[in-house]
Design an enzyme around this catalytic site. Structure first.
Site, PDB file in Angstrom:
ATOM      1  N   GLU A  51       8.367   1.037  -4.132  1.00  0.00           N
ATOM      2  CA  GLU A  51       8.493  -0.394  -3.854  1.00  0.00           C
ATOM      3  C   GLU A  51       7.117  -0.983  -3.648  1.00  0.00           C
ATOM      4  O   GLU A  51       6.115  -0.261  -3.618  1.00  0.00           O
ATOM      5  CB  GLU A  51       9.386  -0.622  -2.628  1.00  0.00           C
ATOM      6  CG  GLU A  51       8.867   0.008  -1.359  1.00  0.00           C
ATOM      7  CD  GLU A  51       9.895  -0.022  -0.212  1.00  0.00           C
ATOM      8  OE1 GLU A  51      11.087   0.122  -0.482  1.00  0.00           O
ATOM      9  OE2 GLU A  51       9.464  -0.184   0.936  1.00  0.00           O
ATOM     10  N   HIS A  98      10.097  -3.435   6.202  1.00  0.00           N
ATOM     11  CA  HIS A  98       9.234  -2.543   6.958  1.00  0.00           C
ATOM     12  C   HIS A  98       7.798  -2.667   6.499  1.00  0.00           C
ATOM     13  O   HIS A  98       7.497  -3.122   5.419  1.00  0.00           O
ATOM     14  CB  HIS A  98       9.728  -1.109   6.941  1.00  0.00           C
ATOM     15  CG  HIS A  98      10.301  -0.665   5.633  1.00  0.00           C
ATOM     16  ND1 HIS A  98       9.536  -0.489   4.523  1.00  0.00           N
ATOM     17  CD2 HIS A  98      11.567  -0.401   5.284  1.00  0.00           C
ATOM     18  CE1 HIS A  98      10.303  -0.100   3.541  1.00  0.00           C
ATOM     19  NE2 HIS A  98      11.548  -0.045   3.961  1.00  0.00           N
TER      20      HIS A  98
END
Lengths: 390, 293
Positions: free
Chosen positions: B209, B248
């Site tokens: 990601e 996150h």
């Protein structure tokens, strides 16, 4: 948690940050009084919002004399300031910071942050700091230097001195430069920062270092060690939706489109966002339900979406895992729909842990949903529904 | 059979007496994992889930000969728990705890230097070798023993991809979640290296990601070693709003080279087949394996 400039400067003053003299002001009268006390020929009046690139947006004014400082403050306070780093609505200016203006010879960029690739603290810097540094970094034309810093035991002054030399400090400027880096390092560790960025670090014609602007972010995960710093959080308007979402165990980012997205996990949430965009849809938000969220937290998250009149459809993409299962999210949806009473088409994809149980929960709540077999199909369906094609 | 785990993996659970520890350790034991003890300072000598409880990891390792540990200790003391396991020379440590302060993880990284420990996480769902051992908190049910190695930064996408791989008629040798935080133990590259050396892994799926540089490190490594196994990747976050924190800290996009497009290009240059969409990963690895045969 991002701090305002005035908060960061006040915290870092205890660590020897060389900054121009200045105070925060809530009203134009206070700004005028501060300017008079400073007694400087030139005064900088700076809008206190968290986003950067304020200068180009008129959020920093250099004026002569207290009366002009008061007037500059009156022009800013209560207004919304839109910069390259805010969203379209901008941020409301609630305070100004009034400080003596410093004429700088050189503008240097200096920041301390955690480098994930080495798993350590680093200082990075560049000779050509000042306005537009982010843009130059993105275009790859910023010549960045870096040096590793230890968490304990003080800096290696030789290595840091050499680094400071590479970012444009000279001769007698190196020693105070090392003191500055050591002070920032101590602040970073003691306050559990995630970023301390000085831009510009001005070098005056007399060779003095002055931190003109400071951006500081604290590590949210370490705020439990700093209850005093946690209280610096203010719930200004722009942050309000995010703030309540945060407190309720969700990661929520407002976007501009008409499809409300809910997923469990950041990765699955990003994947859903990508698939909706690829199918030609416009997401209204990003929302990741964390593993620790309970059904009432999740209901609160759904309420944020149901309260948004722009949203035409919801897309719920859940792959239940060991920590967050499908039925908890279904229950959150059921509660939110009952509370809100709003009716809108809901496309849902349920897989993994407790998917079957989640279906029965939805049936018990009387939720009418369009169920998709896989997430690709779910994304295309939601886009079609939002466009009125299904 | 797998990387990191085998049938001889024996486990102590740190923080076993809390809610999360109790729940997940019970589920690991139900799966067949060989949990042999727990650690909870101050509760040594008692038992929990029919497991002996010790005050320290060193005592637990001494008494049970366990060769792996899983950490369920809350964020404030999670780093201390990881460092304790490292100092007790535990070969494999999995840290599940979310929201560990980043400076604490730097302290853990310092403790890892020169140690004999492999750390997975923190903020990791753990490691799963289907049919052999579950050292983590992932849901089970859609995994099958097989030849696809999965390494990921996201727990939710791992569940999804495992289900897709199984639906494509394949199975998994091991799945590893390296953890969602910026600073963590084993890197994706470390896992890829193990998978390439593992005779029972026929192909790899990499789930990446935005943020960080781990995917580029994998790309550089693959360019260097020219793998003899097909590697498929999914990189999410192409359309993530810039400079927004997505879930996150590891997914924070800043700088020039950490966006999804740059990562996809780097991986493709290294010969990795990038799945065109998140729902097509299972199909992509199945095609890649069929062509490799």
């Amino acid at each position: 948690m991002r701090l305002h400039e005035f908060q960061a400067k006040r915290l870092l003053a205890d660590y020897g940050l060389p900054a121009p003299r200045g105070f925060v002001a809530l009203t134009p009268d206070e700004a005028e009084a501060v300017a008079r006390d400073l007694g400087a020929a030139k005064i900088a009046v700076k809008a206190q919002i968290r986003a950067g690139e304020r200068l180009a947006a008129g959020g920093v004014k250099i004026v002569h004399g207290p009366a002009m400082a008061g007037k500059a403050a009156a022009d800013m306070i209560g207004q919304r300031l839109v910069t390259a780093q805010t969203d379209e609505g901008g941020e409301t200016v609630r305070r100004v910071y009034v400080e003596e203006a410093v004429t700088s010879d050189r503008a240097i960029h200096l920041a301390l942050l955690v480098d994930p690739s080495v798993g350590g603290l680093v200082a990075i810097g560049a000779e050509d700091g000042g306005e537009g540094v982010e843009e130059r970094a993105r275009r790859g034309v910023l010549k960045q230097e870096s040096v590793a810093l230890p968490l304990t035991g003080g800096i290696d002054r030789e290595a840091v001195g050499a680094f400071l030399g590479r970012i444009g400090l000279k001769g007698a400027e190196i020693e105070p430069g090392c003191d500055l880096v050591e002070g920032l390092r101590r602040a970073f560790v003691e306050l559990d920062a995630a970023l301390i960025e000085i831009n510009p670090l001005a070098v005056t014609s007399a060779g003095e270092l002055k931190a003109l602007d400071v951006k500081m972010t604290l590590d949210d995960n370490a705020l439990f060690r700093h209850p005093d710093l946690a209280s610096l959080r203010d719930d200004d308007e722009a942050a309000r939706t995010k703030l309540s979402a945060h407190r309720d165990q969700l990661n929520f980012v407002q976007l501009e489109g008409d499809i409300g997205l809910v997923s469990n996990g950041a990765g699955l949430g990003l994947a859903t966002l990508d698939m909706v965009m690829a199918a030609g849809g416009k997401p209204a938000n990003f929302m990741d339900v964390r593993t620790t969220a309970r059904s009432l937290d999740i209901a609160h998250g759904f309420a944020l979406l149901l309260d948004n009149p722009k949203i035409r459809t919801l897309l719920i993409n859940v792959h239940g895992g060991g920590m967050q299962s499908c039925d908890t999210i279904a229950e959150g949806l059921g509660v939110a729909l009952r509370r809100s009473g709003r009716k809108l088409p809901i496309v849902i994809r349920l897989a993994g842990q407790n998917a079957e149980f989640a279906r029965s929960r939805l049936a018990n709540f009387g939720c009418a949903v369009i169920e998709a077999n896989d997430m690709g199909e779910a994304a295309t369906r939601a886009v079609a529904v939002a466009a009125g094609r299904a | 059979m797998a990387i990191l785990l085998d049938k001889d993996t024996t486990i102590v659970a740190q923080g076993v007496t809390g809610w999360a520890g109790t729940h997940h350790v019970a589920s690991m034991m139900e799966y067949g994992s060989r949990v042999v003890g727990g650690v909870r300072p101050g509760k040594g000598g008692r038992s929990h889930l029919n497991l002996p409880i010790f005050d320290t990891v060193a005592q637990a390792r001494e008494a049970t000969k366990a060769n792996a540990s899983i950490v369920f200790v809350p964020p404030a003391t999670a780093a201390a728990a990881m460092i304790e396991a490292i100092e007790a020379e535990t070969p494999l440590v999995v840290a599940v705890t979310e929201r560990v302060p980043v400076l604490d993880m730097i302290r853990v990284k310092d403790a890892l230097k020169g140690s004999r420990t492999r750390l997975v996480g923190a903020n990791s769902q753990g490691v799963l070798a289907p049919g052999v051992c579950k050292l983590g908190v992932m849901a089970t049910g859609s995994e099958r023993p097989g030849g696809v190695g999965v390494v990921s930064r996201s727990a939710s996408l791992t569940s999804e991809v495992v289900a897709q791989v199984t639906a494509a008629g394949l199975g998994q040798s091991t799945t590893v979640g390296v953890g969602g935080d910026a600073v963590h133990g084993m890197s994706m590259r470390d896992c890829v290296e193990l998978f390439l050396a593992d005779p029972d892994t026929d192909g790899l799926v990499l789930i990446g990601e935005i943020g960080g540089h781990e995917e580029q490190e994998v790309a550089d490594y693959l360019t260097e070693v020219k793998p003899n196994k097909p590697v498929v990747a999914l990189v999410v976050g192409s359309h993530a709003p810039r400079e927004r924190r997505m879930g996150h800290a590891g997914a924070l996009a800043f700088g020039a080279q950490d966006d999804a497009t740059a990562k996809i290009k780097a991986l493709e240059r290294a010969g990795v087949r990038v799945a065109p969409s998140a729902h097509l990963v299972g199909r992509t690895i199945a095609e890649a394996l069929a062509q490799a045969r």
